[in-house]
Motif scaffolding. Structure first.
Motif, short mmCIF file in Angstrom:
data_model
loop_
_atom_site.label_atom_id
_atom_site.label_comp_id
_atom_site.label_asym_id
_atom_site.label_seq_id
_atom_site.Cartn_x
_atom_site.Cartn_y
_atom_site.Cartn_z
N TYR A 40 29.81 77.23 78.48
CA TYR A 40 28.65 76.39 78.81
C TYR A 40 28.50 76.32 80.33
N LYS A 41 27.27 76.48 80.82
CA LYS A 41 26.99 76.39 82.26
C LYS A 41 26.30 75.06 82.55
N ALA A 42 26.94 74.24 83.34
CA ALA A 42 26.37 72.93 83.70
C ALA A 42 25.16 73.11 84.60
N SER A 43 24.35 72.07 84.70
CA SER A 43 23.12 72.13 85.50
C SER A 43 23.40 71.93 86.99
N VAL A 44 24.66 71.63 87.35
CA VAL A 44 25.06 71.52 88.76
C VAL A 44 26.27 72.42 88.95
N PRO A 45 26.59 72.81 90.20
CA PRO A 45 27.74 73.68 90.43
C PRO A 45 29.06 73.02 90.01
#
Length: 325
Positions: A41-46
């Motif tokens: 899963y890629k979060a919406s922030v770094p």
């Protein structure tokens, strides 16, 4: 809560370590399988991960604190993400230092709250979503390098140059969570603490960025304690690292007491230490991480030594983090 005592054979290659080699193969194989088949899963922030390859004692949390302080100076809101190791709460939840104790959320999470919002969670993906809802501009993840479920925009692999990789074997035959070379390949940057006493530089590709750092104690505390007898105790991954630091800065450490990593001290243990220090006319000290695992009414008799990370080249760190500004 059960604390872990590091086996002696983790430090040297010996028959006892080799007996566990088949289990190490199984551990490594399961870890690789998890990484190969995980849905990320890629979060919406770094997400910046501060991890290590050796179990315990690498010094990840002080580096996370240093990164958090850097981002705050840039008017960013860092949110720390911790597993909550040693605590009974699985999360995800936002740590409240006024309501939660180490037994609830783990010692590392309580230390992180001193610099910024901290979220704990065994499920890193769910925890990252909560961090974003708390207003995170960037997530600084304490540990989790081997966790494949949350995408990392930057992975820092922390290596203790003084300790190296122990006997070089994988858990349970040694201290490694995976092969050192494999971890280096996956990392974006290596953070090397102290002197490279085990020639690890030779095993790191020249194309891989290396940040060098050291742990520095609070200068005012050290000055105050110089000339006094010091009794030190610690329940961390490698207590000797703490004692060596005290001696390196000129303190007269007359006696030390080791406890397992993440050990929860009972009142009788602490009372015995306080009485022994008084008998010897010594000042009782420990780490800030250990202090949060001690009953509050006994803490006033103990001096926690506060440490910070000193970077050899702060400009190199700033350049590395500039893309998240």
């Amino acid at each position: 809560m059960c604390a872990m005592q590091t086996p002696e054979f983790w430090h040297i290659d010996c028959p006892a370590a080799r007996c566990f080699t088949p289990l190490s193969w199984l551990y490594a194989g399961l870890g690789k399988m998890r990484r190969d088949f995980a849905k990320t899963y890629k979060a919406s922030v770094p997400v910046i991960c501060v991890g290590n390859v050796v179990a315990g004692g690498a010094g990840k949390t002080p580096i996370c604190l240093s990164l958090g302080e850097f981002f705050k100076k840039q008017n960013k809101t860092p949110v720390f993400l911790s597993y909550g190791y040693g605590g009974i709460y699985g999360g995800p939840l936002v740590v409240d230092p006024h309501a939660h104790q180490a037994i609830h959320v783990g010692d590392e999470a309580l230390l992180l709250t001193r610099t910024g919002i901290t979220v704990i969670g065994e499920d890193r993906v769910a925890a990252s979503k909560l961090a974003v809802s708390e207003g995170a501009d960037v997530i600084v993840m304490d540990d989790g390098f081997q966790n494949p479920y949350l995408h990392k925009d930057l992975s820092l692999l922390v290596v203790d140059g003084e300790y190296g990789v122990g006997n070089g074997r994988i858990i349970p035959a040694g201290p490694l969570r995976e092969k050192f070379d494999h971890a280096v390949d996956r990392a974006d940057t290596i953070v090397l603490y102290g002197q490279d006493k085990h020639h690890l530089f030779a095993r790191i590709p020249s194309s891989k960025p290396i940040l060098q750092a050291r742990m520095v104690p609070d200068a005012r505390q050290i000055e105050k304690l110089k000339g006094r007898k010091i009794m030190a105790f610690a329940g961390i991954g490698r207590p000797q690292k703490f004692y060596h630091m005290l001696r390196d800065y000129g303190l007269n450490v007359i006696e030390t007491h080791d406890f397992p990593d993440h050990h929860y001290f009972n009142s009788s243990e602490i009372v015995l230490l306080i009485k022994e220090a008084e008998r010897q006319g010594a000042h009782l000290v420990t780490t800030a991480k250990d202090l949060v695992r001690i009953e509050q009414n006994l803490q006033e008799n103990i001096e926690p030594i506060h440490v910070r990370v000193e970077w050899s080249d702060p400009g190199q760190l700033e350049k590395l983090l500039s893309r998240f500004m």
